[in-house]
Design a protein around this motif. Sequence first.
Motif, PDB file in Angstrom:
ATOM      1  N   LEU A   1      -2.793   0.854  -6.724  1.00 37.95           N
ATOM      2  CA  LEU A   1      -3.938   0.000  -7.025  1.00 37.95           C
ATOM      3  C   LEU A   1      -3.685  -1.424  -6.526  1.00 37.95           C
ATOM      4  N   PRO A   2      -4.750  -2.196  -6.243  1.00 38.25           N
ATOM      5  CA  PRO A   2      -4.583  -3.557  -5.736  1.00 38.25           C
ATOM      6  C   PRO A   2      -3.904  -4.472  -6.758  1.00 38.25           C
ATOM      7  N   ARG A   3      -2.996  -5.284  -6.286  1.00 38.22           N
ATOM      8  CA  ARG A   3      -2.333  -6.269  -7.112  1.00 38.22           C
ATOM      9  C   ARG A   3      -3.191  -7.530  -7.201  1.00 38.22           C
TER      10      ARG A   3
ATOM     11  N   CYS B   1       6.151   3.904   3.586  1.00 39.92           N
ATOM     12  CA  CYS B   1       6.471   2.842   2.633  1.00 39.92           C
ATOM     13  C   CYS B   1       5.648   1.589   2.924  1.00 39.92           C
ATOM     14  N   ALA B   2       5.515   1.262   4.193  1.00 36.09           N
ATOM     15  CA  ALA B   2       4.702   0.102   4.560  1.00 36.09           C
ATOM     16  C   ALA B   2       3.244   0.315   4.173  1.00 36.09           C
ATOM     17  N   LEU B   3       2.760   1.532   4.375  1.00 34.68           N
ATOM     18  CA  LEU B   3       1.375   1.857   4.044  1.00 34.68           C
ATOM     19  C   LEU B   3       1.117   1.670   2.551  1.00 34.68           C
ATOM     20  N   GLU B   4       2.034   2.136   1.721  1.00 32.14           N
ATOM     21  CA  GLU B   4       1.881   2.009   0.271  1.00 32.14           C
ATOM     22  C   GLU B   4       1.912   0.540  -0.158  1.00 32.14           C
ATOM     23  N   ALA B   5       2.784  -0.246   0.477  1.00 32.27           N
ATOM     24  CA  ALA B   5       2.860  -1.668   0.151  1.00 32.27           C
ATOM     25  C   ALA B   5       1.581  -2.386   0.553  1.00 32.27           C
ATOM     26  N   MET B   6       1.043  -2.068   1.724  1.00 34.04           N
ATOM     27  CA  MET B   6      -0.204  -2.709   2.169  1.00 34.04           C
ATOM     28  C   MET B   6      -1.372  -2.321   1.285  1.00 34.04           C
TER      29      MET B   6
ATOM     30  N   VAL C   1      -5.785  -7.074   5.507  1.00 32.44           N
ATOM     31  CA  VAL C   1      -5.071  -5.872   5.929  1.00 32.44           C
ATOM     32  C   VAL C   1      -5.140  -4.814   4.833  1.00 32.44           C
ATOM     33  N   SER C   2      -4.926  -5.233   3.610  1.00 34.19           N
ATOM     34  CA  SER C   2      -4.984  -4.296   2.485  1.00 34.19           C
ATOM     35  C   SER C   2      -6.351  -3.633   2.382  1.00 34.19           C
ATOM     36  N   GLN C   3      -7.398  -4.405   2.610  1.00 29.01           N
ATOM     37  CA  GLN C   3      -8.750  -3.844   2.558  1.00 29.01           C
ATOM     38  C   GLN C   3      -8.959  -2.814   3.660  1.00 29.01           C
ATOM     39  N   ARG C   4      -8.402  -3.080   4.850  1.00 31.58           N
ATOM     40  CA  ARG C   4      -8.500  -2.095   5.936  1.00 31.58           C
ATOM     41  C   ARG C   4      -7.821  -0.784   5.538  1.00 31.58           C
ATOM     42  N   ILE C   5      -6.634  -0.892   4.968  1.00 31.50           N
ATOM     43  CA  ILE C   5      -5.902   0.306   4.541  1.00 31.50           C
ATOM     44  C   ILE C   5      -6.706   1.068   3.510  1.00 31.50           C
ATOM     45  N   ARG C   6      -7.257   0.366   2.556  1.00 26.21           N
ATOM     46  CA  ARG C   6      -7.969   1.023   1.464  1.00 26.21           C
ATOM     47  C   ARG C   6      -9.290   1.634   1.928  1.00 26.21           C
TER      48      ARG C   6
END
Length: 373
Positions: A147-149, A216-221, A281-286
Motif C-alpha cells: 500500500l502507498p506510504r 524488490c525494486a518494483l515492490e519498493a516503488m 513513479v509510484s503512480q505509474r507502477i500502481r
Amino acid sequence: MKILITNAIFETYTGTEVVVRDLARAFARAGHTPIVFAGKLGAIAEELHANGIQVTNNLAQIGGAPDIIHGHHHQQLMEALLYYPETPAIYLSHDGSSIIDEPIYFPRIRRYFAVDDRCRNRVLQTVGSAAGEVPLMPNAVDLDRFLPRSPLPAKPSRALLFSNYARNDTYLPEVRKACARAGISLDVMGAGTGTASSAPEKELPGYDLVFAKARCALEAMATGCAVILCDFAGTGPYVTTTSFDEMRRKNFGRALLTQPLKAEALLHEIQRYDPADAAAVSQRIRSEAGLEEATNQWLAIYTDVLRDFTSDVIDREAEGRAASLYIKQWHAFQRREWEKDQIAKLKQIPVIGGLVHRTVHRLLWRFSSKGSL
C-alpha cells in the motif's frame, strides 16, 4: 482452470519463488485451481499450503492432469510435460544467464514469454524461430499488500538495501559508505544478512530510499519509496518518470546495472533524489504493474492456448526427438563433464589459477556429495 506452475525451488522468499507464490494466490482468488510443483520445498511452500493451495515435489500426488502448465525452469517443466502428455504449456524466462533458466524447445510449449529484453534475447537465441515473437511479461506487484506510504520527505533520512545478495563480502560496505557520506541511515533486508522478511510490505513504508532491483525494486516503488537500482552486478540509475518506460522493458533488472559498485557512483544517484518524481513513479507502477492485471493477462493467454491446442494433433515423434535431445544435453553425466571442462579452464588464470581451480573443485565435490548436483 487447473494451472500447474513449475519452479526449480520453492523454499525461501527469493526471486521466482515470490513470483510463483503471488501468482498462485491471485489465481486462487480468481476462482481457479493453482498447483505448484518444485524440486525443493520450504517455508514459502508451507505458507502457500496454509492458504489452501497445493504445493508438491511429486507429480504423482496431484489428482488428475492440469489444464495448462505455466513453466519456469527447464528441469521441472520437462518433467511435467512428460508426466502429462496431453497438457500444453507456456514458458516464462526469468533470467538471462542462469543454468536452471536455460530455455528449452518442446512441441507442447505453445507460447514463450520473457520478463525483460535480456531474457527475450536468450529465448530467441536458444529456441530460435520456434519460440515465436516472445512477448514481454514483466514482474507484477500485489497492490493489495504493498500500500502507498505517506509522502516522502524533502530529504531522505532512512534507506534500505533490499536484496538477498547484500553481505559484507559483496557490495554492502560500498552502500553503507555512500549512505554515511549522504547522512542517511541504512538498514538491510535479505537472506544474505539473515534479515529476510516474509512480509516486506510491512517494512518498506518506513524508508525513504531503497536500493534494489527487479521485483524488490518494483515492490519498493509501489509503496512510494524512491529507488536506486543496485545489486551485486553493479550500480544502476535512480528511477525517474523520464526513464520509466525503458527501465520497465528491462524489468528494472540486471541489464540496467552498468555502473561500478562504488560509493561514488551510488552517492551520485542518491543526490538525484526527488520526492515529487518518486511519487509519480509510484503512480505509474500502481496503474500499470498490478498483479490483478497481470493475472487477467495470463488467464487470457491460457484461454487462447487451450482453444488453439484442442484442434491440434500432438506430434509424438517430434516430442520424442525433443525429449531425447534434452536428455543428451542435460543428463547428470553430461553436466559433470561440462563442469570438469569449465574447472580445467580456471587453471589458465595467471597467478591465482591453481588456487581458484582447487577451491571450486572442492566446492563442487561437496555439493555433489550432498546431492545438490
